[in-house]
Scaffold this motif. Structure first.
Motif, short mmCIF file in Angstrom:
data_model
loop_
_atom_site.label_atom_id
_atom_site.label_comp_id
_atom_site.label_asym_id
_atom_site.label_seq_id
_atom_site.Cartn_x
_atom_site.Cartn_y
_atom_site.Cartn_z
N LEU A 365 0.84 -1.20 0.00
CA LEU A 365 0.00 0.00 0.00
C LEU A 365 0.88 1.24 0.00
O LEU A 365 0.69 2.17 0.78
CB LEU A 365 -0.95 -0.01 1.21
N LEU A 366 1.87 1.23 -0.87
CA LEU A 366 2.72 2.39 -1.13
C LEU A 366 2.64 2.65 -2.63
O LEU A 366 3.46 2.19 -3.42
CB LEU A 366 4.16 2.12 -0.70
N GLY A 367 1.58 3.38 -3.02
CA GLY A 367 1.27 3.51 -4.43
C GLY A 367 1.15 4.94 -4.90
O GLY A 367 0.92 5.86 -4.12
N CYS A 368 1.29 5.10 -6.22
CA CYS A 368 1.29 6.43 -6.81
C CYS A 368 0.73 6.38 -8.23
O CYS A 368 1.18 5.57 -9.06
CB CYS A 368 2.71 6.97 -6.83
N LEU A 369 -0.27 7.21 -8.50
CA LEU A 369 -0.74 7.43 -9.86
C LEU A 369 0.09 8.53 -10.49
O LEU A 369 0.24 9.61 -9.90
CB LEU A 369 -2.21 7.86 -9.86
N GLU A 370 0.64 8.30 -11.67
CA GLU A 370 1.30 9.36 -12.41
C GLU A 370 0.37 9.82 -13.52
O GLU A 370 -0.01 9.04 -14.39
CB GLU A 370 2.63 8.90 -13.00
N LEU A 371 0.02 11.09 -13.47
CA LEU A 371 -0.91 11.64 -14.46
C LEU A 371 -0.13 12.27 -15.62
O LEU A 371 0.92 12.90 -15.40
CB LEU A 371 -1.81 12.69 -13.81
N VAL A 372 -0.64 12.07 -16.82
CA VAL A 372 0.05 12.56 -18.02
C VAL A 372 -0.92 13.31 -18.92
O VAL A 372 -2.14 13.12 -18.86
CB VAL A 372 0.68 11.39 -18.82
N LYS A 373 -0.35 14.15 -19.76
CA LYS A 373 -1.16 14.88 -20.74
C LYS A 373 -1.46 14.01 -21.96
O LYS A 373 -2.43 14.25 -22.67
CB LYS A 373 -0.43 16.15 -21.17
N ASN A 374 -0.59 13.02 -22.17
CA ASN A 374 -0.75 12.15 -23.33
C ASN A 374 -0.09 10.82 -23.03
O ASN A 374 1.10 10.78 -22.68
CB ASN A 374 -0.11 12.82 -24.56
N ARG A 375 -0.83 9.73 -23.18
CA ARG A 375 -0.28 8.41 -22.86
C ARG A 375 0.80 7.97 -23.84
O ARG A 375 1.70 7.23 -23.46
CB ARG A 375 -1.40 7.37 -22.82
N THR A 376 0.71 8.44 -25.06
CA THR A 376 1.70 8.03 -26.06
C THR A 376 3.04 8.73 -25.83
O THR A 376 4.09 8.09 -25.77
CB THR A 376 1.19 8.34 -27.48
N SER A 377 2.99 10.05 -25.67
CA SER A 377 4.23 10.80 -25.44
C SER A 377 4.69 10.72 -23.99
O SER A 377 5.84 10.98 -23.69
CB SER A 377 4.01 12.26 -25.81
#
Length: 447
Positions: A365-377
């Motif tokens: 339970l040591l987790g992190c969402l990384e948010l991006v502007k574009n999944r491809t780039s």
């Protein structure tokens, strides 16, 4: 301001703003939560609002809030003796040391008790230098080890940059490639990571390097994964060159990753372990440096040049000993592994509806969402050490999370998910529903 016309929560906020200072923050224009009490995975403010804690405070309240077993253990110890100098001993000090030796692998049987994570790290650095007679410490750029001058200098976190001119000498930083953005094939990831480390050891002179210090699992830098096999290779290099391996388990220790310690996920045994956070789960400030028998034996007849006024504080020892019992009695480490599987599956569901989710990195339970502007780039929603104008979207996401009744750690393009280890599946769903709603803001910024 006329204090007769404001609410209790407003008065508390005013007093705190007028007479105290806040860590890692500008001091004006902020709106901290005013917490009256807490229980389990929930915080309650003075206006009666319930807030789900999805980052266990600062990834430290592993057993959950408000466990009165800690209160009872602390009161009982204070009724006996609240303080003795570190040159005296108490029963609880010995009991805690013995319990830690039981849960630590190998010959890590000697506990030097400290006050917090930073003092554990500082003393690990001192001891490594004293024991080896060498002076350099190798650490990772994207890491955080604490806010004292020594621990901050060891860190690669940009929070050290404003005081960069004050940093301590002889800390050498290494870069470990990040799998999410590695473009040269997974089969080359470990190879290049180790080759880079070997070059650094050669450049700095292995005979000058006292230790390599790494986190058991990456935390506030973004839960960055080690290449598979990396820590085993580091262990072998330390053995080869006579360097010590220090593992910082301040954040990743005590069940957080589904095992007692994060390094146990990598099949290694270090020479020194830095502990704090989950050792008392924030109920009292406390830390520990766990030392191997081999290192400790040197000081049987040589003065150990380490010391703290509050080392082995009996009340803090009592809190820690009871905390360890709670992990076992409430089967929190087992629950962590169960919830990990469920959480990972639910995140996969969220990925299908939120194009802003680029990556999910989690251990236990040591987790992190990384948010991006574009999944491809894979362009991040906010870059490393983002400037204020680069945080517009993420600040809106963080604000929405707070408005919807959640406390969690949002940093740059990261949303952390590290709830107390006592959390249930229903509470995971409750928290993810809040995050999902907030992610609609980030989705709108996807290009």
């Amino acid at each position: 301001m006329n204090t007769d016309t404001i609410s209790q929560s407003q008065q508390i906020l005013q007093d705190n703003s007028d007479f105290t200072m806040f860590s890692w923050s500008k001091q004006k224009g902020i709106a901290p939560l005013a917490i009256e009490h807490a229980k389990g995975v929930y915080l309650y403010d003075y206006d009666g609002n319930r807030i789900i804690d999805f980052s266990s405070g600062l990834m430290n309240v592993n057993i959950g809030h408000g466990n009165q077993r800690i209160t009872d253990a602390v009161v009982k110890q204070m009724q006996q003796v609240s303080y003795v100098t570190p040159s005296c001993v108490t029963k609880v000090r010995g009991d805690l040391g013995k319990k830690l030796a039981e849960i630590c692998p190998g010959d890590l049987n000697k506990a030097f008790f400290t006050l917090c994570g930073a003092t554990s790290v500082d003393n690990a650095i001192k001891l490594a230098r004293l024991y080896t007679g060498r002076h350099k410490i190798l650490t990772r750029y994207q890491s955080y080890h604490g806010a004292s001058i020594g621990a901050m200098s060891a860190s690669g976190d940009p929070r050290k940059l404003p005081v960069d001119n004050q940093q301590a000498p002889n800390f050498i930083h290494i870069d470990i490639p990040i799998a999410y953005r590695w473009e040269y094939g997974q089969e080359n990831l470990l190879k290049e990571s180790i080759a880079s480390l070997e070059r650094m050891i050669a450049f700095e002179g292995s005979g000058n390097i006292a230790a390599i210090m790494l986190e058991g699992e990456s935390g506030s830098s973004g839960c960055l994964k080690y290449p598979v096999g990396y820590l085993k290779a580091v262990r072998e290099l330390c053995n080869q060159h006579g360097m010590l391996l220090i593992i910082d388990e301040v954040m990743s220790g005590f069940g957080r990753t589904g095992k007692w310690f994060g390094f146990e996920n990598h099949g290694i045994i270090p020479d020194l372990i830095c502990m704090a956070k989950g050792l008392t789960c924030g109920y009292l400030p406390f830390g520990c440096l766990m030392v191997s028998d081999r290192i400790a034996a040197k000081y049987d007849d040589v003065v150990l040049a380490l010391g703290l006024t509050y080392s082995a504080h009996p009340v803090a020892c009592a809190a820690a000993l009871e905390t360890l019992k709670i992990y076992e009695d409430e089967k929190l480490i087992e629950n962590t592994r169960t919830i990990e599987t469920y959480l990972n599956s639910r995140i996969e569901d969220l990925k299908k509806i939120h194009p802003s989710i680029g990556d999910w990195r989690n251990t236990g339970l040591l987790g992190c969402l990384e948010l991006v502007k574009n999944r491809t780039s894979k362009e991040p929603m906010a870059p490393f050490n983002a400037k204020p104008d680069e945080m517009i979207v993420m600040n809106k996401v963080a604000t929405k999370i707070k408005e919807l009744g959640m406390y969690t750690f949002v940093r740059w393009g990261y949303v952390f998910i590290a709830p107390p280890l006592c959390i249930t599946k229903d509470q995971i769903d409750e928290g993810l529903a809040i995050i999902s709603e907030a992610l609609k803001i980030a989705d709108a910024a996807v290009i």
